[in-house]
Design a protein around this motif. Sequence first.
Motif, PDB file in Angstrom:
ATOM      1  N   GLN A   4       0.848  -1.182   0.000  1.00 39.98           N
ATOM      2  CA  GLN A   4       0.000   0.000   0.000  1.00 39.98           C
ATOM      3  C   GLN A   4       0.883   1.231   0.000  1.00 39.98           C
ATOM      4  O   GLN A   4       1.610   1.470   0.974  1.00 39.98           O
ATOM      5  N   ALA A   5       0.836   1.979  -1.089  1.00 42.44           N
ATOM      6  CA  ALA A   5       1.602   3.224  -1.167  1.00 42.44           C
ATOM      7  C   ALA A   5       0.731   4.385  -0.717  1.00 42.44           C
ATOM      8  O   ALA A   5      -0.464   4.422  -1.030  1.00 42.44           O
ATOM      9  N   SER A   6       1.330   5.320  -0.017  1.00 47.10           N
ATOM     10  CA  SER A   6       0.572   6.475   0.471  1.00 47.10           C
ATOM     11  C   SER A   6       1.499   7.672   0.637  1.00 47.10           C
ATOM     12  O   SER A   6       2.720   7.533   0.553  1.00 47.10           O
ATOM     13  N   GLY A   7       0.901   8.827   0.882  1.00 43.92           N
ATOM     14  CA  GLY A   7       1.679  10.018   1.173  1.00 43.92           C
ATOM     15  C   GLY A   7       1.748  11.035   0.054  1.00 43.92           C
ATOM     16  O   GLY A   7       2.331  12.103   0.221  1.00 43.92           O
ATOM     17  N   GLY A   8       1.177  10.712  -1.082  1.00 41.43           N
ATOM     18  CA  GLY A   8       1.209  11.659  -2.191  1.00 41.43           C
ATOM     19  C   GLY A   8       0.364  12.886  -1.909  1.00 41.43           C
ATOM     20  O   GLY A   8      -0.423  12.925  -0.966  1.00 41.43           O
ATOM     21  N   GLY A   9       0.546  13.898  -2.750  1.00 34.91           N
ATOM     22  CA  GLY A   9      -0.232  15.109  -2.586  1.00 34.91           C
ATOM     23  C   GLY A   9       0.268  16.205  -3.502  1.00 34.91           C
ATOM     24  O   GLY A   9       1.094  15.973  -4.385  1.00 34.91           O
ATOM     25  N   LEU A  10      -0.241  17.393  -3.260  1.00 35.84           N
ATOM     26  CA  LEU A  10       0.130  18.574  -4.045  1.00 35.84           C
ATOM     27  C   LEU A  10       1.087  19.428  -3.230  1.00 35.84           C
ATOM     28  O   LEU A  10       0.765  19.811  -2.097  1.00 35.84           O
ATOM     29  N   VAL A  11       2.252  19.701  -3.805  1.00 40.47           N
ATOM     30  CA  VAL A  11       3.238  20.544  -3.146  1.00 40.47           C
ATOM     31  C   VAL A  11       3.762  21.589  -4.119  1.00 40.47           C
ATOM     32  O   VAL A  11       3.571  21.470  -5.328  1.00 40.47           O
TER      33      VAL A  11
END
Length: 116
Positions: A4-11
């Motif tokens: 399970q990959a997580s932690g992405g977002g808009l920066v």
Amino acid sequence: VQLQASGGGLVQVGESLRLSCTASGRAFSNYAVRWFRQAPGKEREFVGRISGSGGNIVYTQSVKGRFTIARDNAKNTVYLEMNSLKPEDTAVYYCAADLSGTPTYWGQGTLVTVSS
């Protein structure tokens, strides 16, 4: 092994982000883990790899000095720390695990968007 990959977002450009790849299953320390990314309209690209023990780590040239891969086998988790992010780092990031040198188990991907 399920990942399970997580932690992405808009920066924003120059900011940092840490991705996590968490595994279910036993003996996670036996698995090497690779990070890949795929930008819109482009082929999937290798980002880096960490051995099961964490003692051997390699990166693709474009992220050397900015990205760091680490793992905590007690937590069944591999991390991708990304610093000094650039617009060209925008992609869906995937983690993949293997025992034999060929990525076998894949996470679902997490989107990283770097805005200028």
